[in-house]
Design a protein around this motif. Structure first.
Motif, mmCIF file in Angstrom:
data_model
loop_
_atom_site.group_PDB
_atom_site.id
_atom_site.type_symbol
_atom_site.label_atom_id
_atom_site.label_comp_id
_atom_site.label_asym_id
_atom_site.label_seq_id
_atom_site.Cartn_x
_atom_site.Cartn_y
_atom_site.Cartn_z
ATOM 1 N N PHE A 23 0.812 -0.500 -0.116
ATOM 2 C CA PHE A 23 0.085 -0.085 -0.066
ATOM 3 C C PHE A 23 0.859 1.320 0.001
ATOM 4 O O PHE A 23 1.824 1.293 0.510
ATOM 5 C CB PHE A 23 -1.062 0.077 0.919
ATOM 6 N N ARG A 24 0.680 2.225 -1.013
ATOM 7 C CA ARG A 24 1.189 3.193 -0.995
ATOM 8 C C ARG A 24 0.521 4.729 -0.797
ATOM 9 O O ARG A 24 -0.360 4.514 -1.290
ATOM 10 C CB ARG A 24 1.719 3.533 -2.527
ATOM 11 N N SER A 25 1.107 5.330 -0.297
ATOM 12 C CA SER A 25 0.030 5.979 0.558
ATOM 13 C C SER A 25 0.754 7.858 0.496
ATOM 14 O O SER A 25 2.137 8.299 -0.566
ATOM 15 C CB SER A 25 -0.229 6.862 1.885
ATOM 16 N N ASN A 26 0.753 8.788 -0.015
ATOM 17 C CA ASN A 26 1.570 10.473 -0.754
ATOM 18 C C ASN A 26 2.737 9.881 -0.172
ATOM 19 O O ASN A 26 3.876 10.375 -0.188
ATOM 20 C CB ASN A 26 0.002 11.357 -0.029
ATOM 21 N N LYS A 27 3.053 9.606 1.900
ATOM 22 C CA LYS A 27 3.635 9.958 2.429
ATOM 23 C C LYS A 27 4.543 8.666 2.631
ATOM 24 O O LYS A 27 5.950 8.565 2.692
ATOM 25 C CB LYS A 27 3.988 10.793 3.942
ATOM 26 N N GLU A 28 3.870 7.456 2.497
ATOM 27 C CA GLU A 28 4.370 6.439 3.814
ATOM 28 C C GLU A 28 4.250 4.983 2.503
ATOM 29 O O GLU A 28 3.613 5.672 1.484
ATOM 30 C CB GLU A 28 4.197 6.799 5.102
ATOM 31 N N ILE A 29 5.384 4.148 2.624
ATOM 32 C CA ILE A 29 4.734 2.700 2.217
ATOM 33 C C ILE A 29 4.220 1.585 2.534
ATOM 34 O O ILE A 29 5.133 2.002 3.792
ATOM 35 C CB ILE A 29 5.267 2.588 0.900
ATOM 36 N N TYR A 30 3.395 1.248 2.580
ATOM 37 C CA TYR A 30 3.178 -0.475 3.612
ATOM 38 C C TYR A 30 3.709 -1.632 2.995
ATOM 39 O O TYR A 30 3.047 -1.879 2.049
ATOM 40 C CB TYR A 30 2.032 0.109 4.135
ATOM 41 N N THR A 31 3.674 -2.829 3.703
ATOM 42 C CA THR A 31 3.824 -4.206 3.155
ATOM 43 C C THR A 31 3.101 -5.293 4.094
ATOM 44 O O THR A 31 3.582 -4.980 5.602
ATOM 45 C CB THR A 31 5.423 -4.503 2.670
ATOM 46 N N GLN A 32 2.546 -6.315 3.940
ATOM 47 C CA GLN A 32 2.292 -7.535 4.481
ATOM 48 C C GLN A 32 2.292 -8.667 3.933
ATOM 49 O O GLN A 32 2.074 -8.820 2.222
ATOM 50 C CB GLN A 32 0.967 -7.061 4.852
ATOM 51 N N LEU A 33 2.214 -9.521 4.614
ATOM 52 C CA LEU A 33 2.788 -10.863 4.123
ATOM 53 C C LEU A 33 1.536 -11.489 4.141
ATOM 54 O O LEU A 33 1.211 -11.487 6.125
ATOM 55 C CB LEU A 33 3.756 -11.311 4.506
ATOM 56 N N THR A 65 14.627 10.413 0.158
ATOM 57 C CA THR A 65 12.992 10.169 -0.690
ATOM 58 C C THR A 65 12.463 9.025 0.204
ATOM 59 O O THR A 65 12.658 7.816 0.468
ATOM 60 C CB THR A 65 14.502 10.191 -2.489
ATOM 61 N N LYS A 66 11.228 9.621 -1.035
ATOM 62 C CA LYS A 66 10.274 8.254 -0.062
ATOM 63 C C LYS A 66 10.361 6.641 -1.585
ATOM 64 O O LYS A 66 10.142 5.830 -1.712
ATOM 65 C CB LYS A 66 9.061 8.703 -1.440
ATOM 66 N N THR A 67 11.123 7.220 -2.197
ATOM 67 C CA THR A 67 11.907 5.916 -2.877
ATOM 68 C C THR A 67 13.127 5.101 -2.106
ATOM 69 O O THR A 67 12.548 4.088 -2.573
ATOM 70 C CB THR A 67 12.344 5.871 -4.169
ATOM 71 N N GLU A 68 13.883 6.109 -2.213
ATOM 72 C CA GLU A 68 15.178 5.612 -0.823
ATOM 73 C C GLU A 68 14.308 4.887 0.175
ATOM 74 O O GLU A 68 14.554 3.505 0.361
ATOM 75 C CB GLU A 68 16.145 6.243 -0.246
ATOM 76 N N LYS A 69 13.247 5.481 0.788
ATOM 77 C CA LYS A 69 12.899 4.129 2.153
ATOM 78 C C LYS A 69 11.597 3.675 1.215
ATOM 79 O O LYS A 69 12.062 2.277 2.357
ATOM 80 C CB LYS A 69 11.639 5.973 2.668
#
Length: 118
Positions: free
Chosen positions: A32-42, A67-71
């Motif tokens: 899941f990609r929000s404007n500021k953060e990125i989340y992942t689940q298994l 940057t957001k890409t580096e994060k």
């Protein structure tokens, strides 16, 4: 009438989710990609359980800059480390209706480098 950006993503997501499903041996890696953060689940879809999750807001990544890409790449490495520690080596990638480009691609590539296969 033209569809909004969100409606398009939901349509793509449902089209992909008809095919992609996770099991305990090979869970679904949802992004899941929000404007500021990125989340992942298994996720184990058979049991309906989230096996593990991480995000760019995790304690392990606190204080990191970039940057957001580096994060996103850091999150990919972190989820791979956690998965390998939990005994998970193969996953099914669910891009959740997002284009496989930018942050989503960086996360996937970093997870592959961390030892996950998909």
């Amino acid at each position: 009438m033209a569809l909004t950006k969100l409606e398009k993503r939901v349509r793509i997501k449902s089209r992909v989710r008809k095919i992609v499903s996770g099991t305990a041996e090979r869970p679904r890696m949802s992004v899941f990609r929000s404007n500021k953060e990125i989340y992942t689940q298994l996720i184990d879809d058979v049991q309906g359980v989230t096996l593990l999750s991480t995000s760019s807001k995790a304690k392990e990544l606190a204080g990191t800059t970039g940057t957001k890409t580096e994060k996103a790449a850091l999150v990919g490495k972190l989820v791979a480390e956690k998965a390998v520690a939990a005994g998970i080596t193969t996953v099914v990638f669910d891009r959740n209706g997002y284009l496989y480009h930018g942050r989503v691609k960086q996360l996937a590539d970093a997870a592959r480098e961390g030892g996950l296969k998909f």
